[in-house]
Design an enzyme around this catalytic site. Structure first.
Site, PDB file in Angstrom:
ATOM      1  N   SER A 176      -2.472  -0.385   6.859  1.00  0.00           N
ATOM      2  CA  SER A 176      -1.144   0.217   6.799  1.00  0.00           C
ATOM      3  C   SER A 176      -1.267   1.441   5.916  1.00  0.00           C
ATOM      4  O   SER A 176      -2.186   1.526   5.081  1.00  0.00           O
ATOM      5  CB  SER A 176      -0.136  -0.765   6.195  1.00  0.00           C
ATOM      6  OG  SER A 176       1.057  -0.089   5.826  1.00  0.00           O
TER       7      SER A 176
ATOM      8  N   TYR B 150       1.809  -7.029  -0.655  1.00  0.00           N
ATOM      9  CA  TYR B 150       1.473  -6.579   0.695  1.00  0.00           C
ATOM     10  C   TYR B 150       0.542  -5.373   0.637  1.00  0.00           C
ATOM     11  O   TYR B 150      -0.460  -5.309   1.377  1.00  0.00           O
ATOM     12  CB  TYR B 150       2.749  -6.232   1.460  1.00  0.00           C
ATOM     13  CG  TYR B 150       2.495  -5.711   2.855  1.00  0.00           C
ATOM     14  CD1 TYR B 150       2.044  -6.561   3.857  1.00  0.00           C
ATOM     15  CD2 TYR B 150       2.710  -4.371   3.174  1.00  0.00           C
ATOM     16  CE1 TYR B 150       1.812  -6.095   5.147  1.00  0.00           C
ATOM     17  CE2 TYR B 150       2.477  -3.892   4.452  1.00  0.00           C
ATOM     18  CZ  TYR B 150       2.026  -4.751   5.434  1.00  0.00           C
ATOM     19  OH  TYR B 150       1.785  -4.280   6.696  1.00  0.00           O
TER      20      TYR B 150
END
Length: 278
Positions: A136, A150
């Site tokens: 990401s 995350y």
């Protein structure tokens, strides 16, 4: 395109994974696709001889090994692996319990490692292949409060992929880290994005950010998952694929911003850096 290539895609029942599987099948590839519930494919992908739906728990090494072995047994080979499965975890670092953080790492990092361990022997033996790990942009630019755990999982994916790339280079196996920005998938919905079980009073800005992601940003993301699927399918055709691939104009912009921050920090502290040598 070579229709004989076999793809193995995790987290393929929705979002980017589903868009990719549909694109690959339309192009005539053999595709093994995993989901926590294989029945979820029924309404999305018609049965065909070049599609193998697999029910897999990516956090379970034995489950992953069975899926990889079955893929090779059914299609005869394995060329391209896409590690896309995972979920988002919101919450300030002090809010999240050990169990919450561990579950995010189990899925996003150890799940990737389980797939790599199972697929690498096949790829290494045949002396070719490509593993594409979906990180990401927050695995490169992490200055987003409330996404710390995350972010850490996605930084870990990037780090292990860099090492894997170096390890597998002598065997002709390639690796790429994909850093998506905001794509219009269901990632910001409850099944893919978890909020902290217990909150700490005072994190007003983080609560507002959580609310904005769930209520406002969801459904208005700038990235097209279908176009991302095309980019990843094309990536696998590249004889010299990049180790790092940023998808989305937002991801591209943040990557450049991070590079500028690093360049400035390196230049401004050059004297201190050199001062510690003997």
């Amino acid at each position: 395109m070579e229709t004989k290539k076999v793809w193995f895609v995790t987290g393929a029942s929705q979002g980017l994974g589903l868009a990719l599987v549909k694109k690959l099948l339309a192009e005539g590839y053999n595709v093994a696709a995993t989901s926590r519930n294989a029945a979820s494919f029924k309404n999305e992908i018609p049965q065909s001889s070049n599609f193998l739906p697999l029910e897999v728990d990516i956090t379970n090494a034995e489950s992953v090994q069975r899926a990889i072995d079955q893929t090779v047994q059914v299609f005869g080979s394995l060329e391209i692996v896409v590690n896309n499965a995972g979920f988002g975890q919101l919450g300030a670092l002090e809010e999240l319990s050990h169990e919450e953080a561990r579950k995010n790492f189990d899925a996003n990092v150890f799940g990737v490692l389980n797939v790599i361990r199972s697929a690498a022997p096949y790829l290494r033996k045949q002396q070719h292949g490509h593993i594409i790990n979906v990180s990401s942009i927050v695995g490169f630019y992490g200055e987003f409060g409330g996404w710390g755990v995350y972010n850490a999982t996605k930084f870990a994916v990037a780090g292990l992929t860099e090492a894997f790339s170096a390890e597998m280079k002598p065997f002709g196996v390639k690796a790429t880290i994909v850093y998506p920005g905001y794509f219009r998938t269901n990632f910001l919905q409850s099944g893919s994005l978890k909020t902290p079980e217990n909150t700490v009073e005072g994190y007003t800005a983080l609560r507002a950010s959580e609310k904005a992601h769930i209520e406002d940003i969801a459904g208005s993301q700038p990235g097209s998952p279908e176009k991302a699927a095309i980019a990843i399918a094309d990536l696998a055709q590249n004889e010299n694929p990049p180790l790092h691939l940023f998808l989305g104009s937002d991801s591209f912009g943040l990557a450049n911003a991070k590079v500028e921050i690093l360049q400035k920090a390196i230049a401004d502290n050059q004297a201190v850096s050199h001062s510690t040598d003997f």
